[in-house]
Scaffold this motif. Structure first.
Motif, PDB file in Angstrom:
ATOM      1  N   ALA A  57       0.828  -1.203   0.000  1.00  0.00           N
ATOM      2  CA  ALA A  57       0.000   0.000   0.000  1.00  0.00           C
ATOM      3  C   ALA A  57       0.869   1.263   0.000  1.00  0.00           C
ATOM      4  N   VAL A  58       2.039   1.185   0.611  1.00  0.00           N
ATOM      5  CA  VAL A  58       2.911   2.353   0.719  1.00  0.00           C
ATOM      6  C   VAL A  58       4.045   2.314  -0.305  1.00  0.00           C
ATOM      7  N   TYR A  59       4.720   1.172  -0.416  1.00  0.00           N
ATOM      8  CA  TYR A  59       5.928   1.081  -1.248  1.00  0.00           C
ATOM      9  C   TYR A  59       5.750   0.221  -2.488  1.00  0.00           C
ATOM     10  N   GLY A  60       4.545  -0.187  -2.801  1.00  0.00           N
ATOM     11  CA  GLY A  60       4.297  -1.115  -3.900  1.00  0.00           C
ATOM     12  C   GLY A  60       4.742  -0.624  -5.258  1.00  0.00           C
ATOM     13  N   THR A  61       4.740   0.691  -5.484  1.00  0.00           N
ATOM     14  CA  THR A  61       5.177   1.195  -6.785  1.00  0.00           C
ATOM     15  C   THR A  61       6.695   1.154  -6.917  1.00  0.00           C
ATOM     16  N   ASN A  62       7.404   1.129  -5.819  1.00  0.00           N
ATOM     17  CA  ASN A  62       8.873   1.099  -5.849  1.00  0.00           C
ATOM     18  C   ASN A  62       9.421  -0.327  -5.863  1.00  0.00           C
ATOM     19  N   HIS A  63       8.935  -1.168  -4.945  1.00  0.00           N
ATOM     20  CA  HIS A  63       9.404  -2.550  -4.844  1.00  0.00           C
ATOM     21  C   HIS A  63       8.413  -3.351  -3.999  1.00  0.00           C
ATOM     22  N   TYR A  64       8.519  -4.646  -4.113  1.00  0.00           N
ATOM     23  CA  TYR A  64       7.687  -5.535  -3.308  1.00  0.00           C
ATOM     24  C   TYR A  64       8.390  -5.860  -2.001  1.00  0.00           C
ATOM     25  N   LEU A  65       7.633  -6.422  -1.056  1.00  0.00           N
ATOM     26  CA  LEU A  65       8.218  -6.859   0.215  1.00  0.00           C
ATOM     27  C   LEU A  65       9.218  -7.960  -0.100  1.00  0.00           C
ATOM     28  N   GLU A  66      10.479  -7.670   0.143  1.00  0.00           N
ATOM     29  CA  GLU A  66      11.564  -8.531  -0.307  1.00  0.00           C
ATOM     30  C   GLU A  66      12.152  -9.330   0.841  1.00  0.00           C
ATOM     31  N   ASN A  67      12.017 -10.636   0.793  1.00  0.00           N
ATOM     32  CA  ASN A  67      12.615 -11.538   1.782  1.00  0.00           C
ATOM     33  C   ASN A  67      12.473 -10.976   3.206  1.00  0.00           C
ATOM     34  N   PRO A  68      11.246 -10.856   3.707  1.00  0.00           N
ATOM     35  CA  PRO A  68      11.042 -10.185   4.995  1.00  0.00           C
ATOM     36  C   PRO A  68      11.628 -10.937   6.188  1.00  0.00           C
ATOM     37  N   VAL A  69      12.051 -10.180   7.179  1.00  0.00           N
ATOM     38  CA  VAL A  69      12.489 -10.734   8.452  1.00  0.00           C
ATOM     39  C   VAL A  69      11.261 -10.727   9.349  1.00  0.00           C
ATOM     40  N   ILE A  70      10.852 -11.895   9.809  1.00  0.00           N
ATOM     41  CA  ILE A  70       9.666 -12.007  10.653  1.00  0.00           C
ATOM     42  C   ILE A  70      10.072 -12.680  11.954  1.00  0.00           C
ATOM     43  N   ARG A  71       9.771 -12.013  13.068  1.00  0.00           N
ATOM     44  CA  ARG A  71      10.080 -12.603  14.373  1.00  0.00           C
ATOM     45  C   ARG A  71       8.948 -12.294  15.341  1.00  0.00           C
ATOM     46  N   LYS A  72       8.770 -13.181  16.297  1.00  0.00           N
ATOM     47  CA  LYS A  72       7.720 -12.991  17.295  1.00  0.00           C
ATOM     48  C   LYS A  72       8.207 -11.971  18.320  1.00  0.00           C
ATOM     49  N   ALA A  73       7.459 -10.883  18.467  1.00  0.00           N
ATOM     50  CA  ALA A  73       7.831  -9.833  19.404  1.00  0.00           C
ATOM     51  C   ALA A  73       7.130 -10.021  20.752  1.00  0.00           C
ATOM     52  N   ALA A  74       5.942 -10.584  20.734  1.00  0.00           N
ATOM     53  CA  ALA A  74       5.185 -10.798  21.978  1.00  0.00           C
ATOM     54  C   ALA A  74       4.199 -11.935  21.766  1.00  0.00           C
ATOM     55  N   GLY A  75       3.687 -12.429  22.852  1.00  0.00           N
ATOM     56  CA  GLY A  75       2.695 -13.497  22.796  1.00  0.00           C
ATOM     57  C   GLY A  75       3.258 -14.795  23.337  1.00  0.00           C
ATOM     58  N   ASN A  76       2.363 -15.732  23.567  1.00  0.00           N
ATOM     59  CA  ASN A  76       2.785 -17.037  24.061  1.00  0.00           C
ATOM     60  C   ASN A  76       1.867 -18.116  23.508  1.00  0.00           C
ATOM     61  N   TYR A  77       2.333 -19.341  23.596  1.00  0.00           N
ATOM     62  CA  TYR A  77       1.574 -20.490  23.135  1.00  0.00           C
ATOM     63  C   TYR A  77       1.060 -21.202  24.376  1.00  0.00           C
ATOM     64  N   GLU A  78      -0.247 -21.280  24.486  1.00  0.00           N
ATOM     65  CA  GLU A  78      -0.804 -21.922  25.675  1.00  0.00           C
ATOM     66  C   GLU A  78      -1.467 -23.236  25.290  1.00  0.00           C
ATOM     67  N   PRO A  79      -1.254 -24.252  26.103  1.00  0.00           N
ATOM     68  CA  PRO A  79      -1.890 -25.541  25.835  1.00  0.00           C
ATOM     69  C   PRO A  79      -3.376 -25.482  26.159  1.00  0.00           C
ATOM     70  N   PHE A  80      -4.152 -26.263  25.458  1.00  0.00           N
ATOM     71  CA  PHE A  80      -5.569 -26.369  25.774  1.00  0.00           C
ATOM     72  C   PHE A  80      -6.023 -27.783  25.424  1.00  0.00           C
ATOM     73  N   GLY A  81      -7.154 -28.151  25.881  1.00  0.00           N
ATOM     74  CA  GLY A  81      -7.678 -29.475  25.634  1.00  0.00           C
ATOM     75  C   GLY A  81      -7.410 -30.380  26.817  1.00  0.00           C
ATOM     76  N   SER A  82      -7.861 -31.588  26.706  1.00  0.00           N
ATOM     77  CA  SER A  82      -7.705 -32.533  27.821  1.00  0.00           C
ATOM     78  C   SER A  82      -6.467 -33.380  27.655  1.00  0.00           C
ATOM     79  N   ILE A  83      -5.938 -33.794  28.746  1.00  0.00           N
ATOM     80  CA  ILE A  83      -4.774 -34.685  28.763  1.00  0.00           C
ATOM     81  C   ILE A  83      -5.304 -36.076  29.059  1.00  0.00           C
ATOM     82  N   SER A  84      -4.994 -37.002  28.187  1.00  0.00           N
ATOM     83  CA  SER A  84      -5.486 -38.381  28.346  1.00  0.00           C
ATOM     84  C   SER A  84      -4.577 -39.185  29.230  1.00  0.00           C
TER      85      SER A  84
END
Length: 84
Positions: A57-84
């Motif tokens: 939306a901002v830079y599309g006329t100049n270049h595409y998103l090139e090989n982006p660096v993606i990392r988790k900045a916040a959040g957690n993975y929580e277990p759910f469901g029953s344990i058998s």
């Protein structure tokens, strides 16, 4: 046991030379998976898609998103469901 992402925020940066795009994407979608890695891979795909839309939306006329660096900045993975 299954896992889900809670309060996920991912930082995404474009690797194109001199591109100032560096944003944080909040994942509010309810993502669930069999392992934490499954959840992280799906959240990374969603963050990449959202960042591509935002970047183009901002830079599309100049270049595409090139090989982006993606990392988790916040959040957690929580277990759910029953344990058998």
């Amino acid at each position: 046991m299954a896992f889900r992402l809670k309060n996920g925020v991912f930082a995404v940066r474009c690797r194109h030379p001199r591109c100032p795009f560096n944003t944080q994407i909040k994942i509010e979608t309810n993502i669930m998976g069999a392992t934490e890695k499954d959840v992280e891979l799906e959240a990374t795909k969603i963050a990449r898609d959202m960042a591509t839309t935002k970047h183009d939306a901002v830079y599309g006329t100049n270049h595409y998103l090139e090989n982006p660096v993606i990392r988790k900045a916040a959040g957690n993975y929580e277990p759910f469901g029953s344990i058998s």
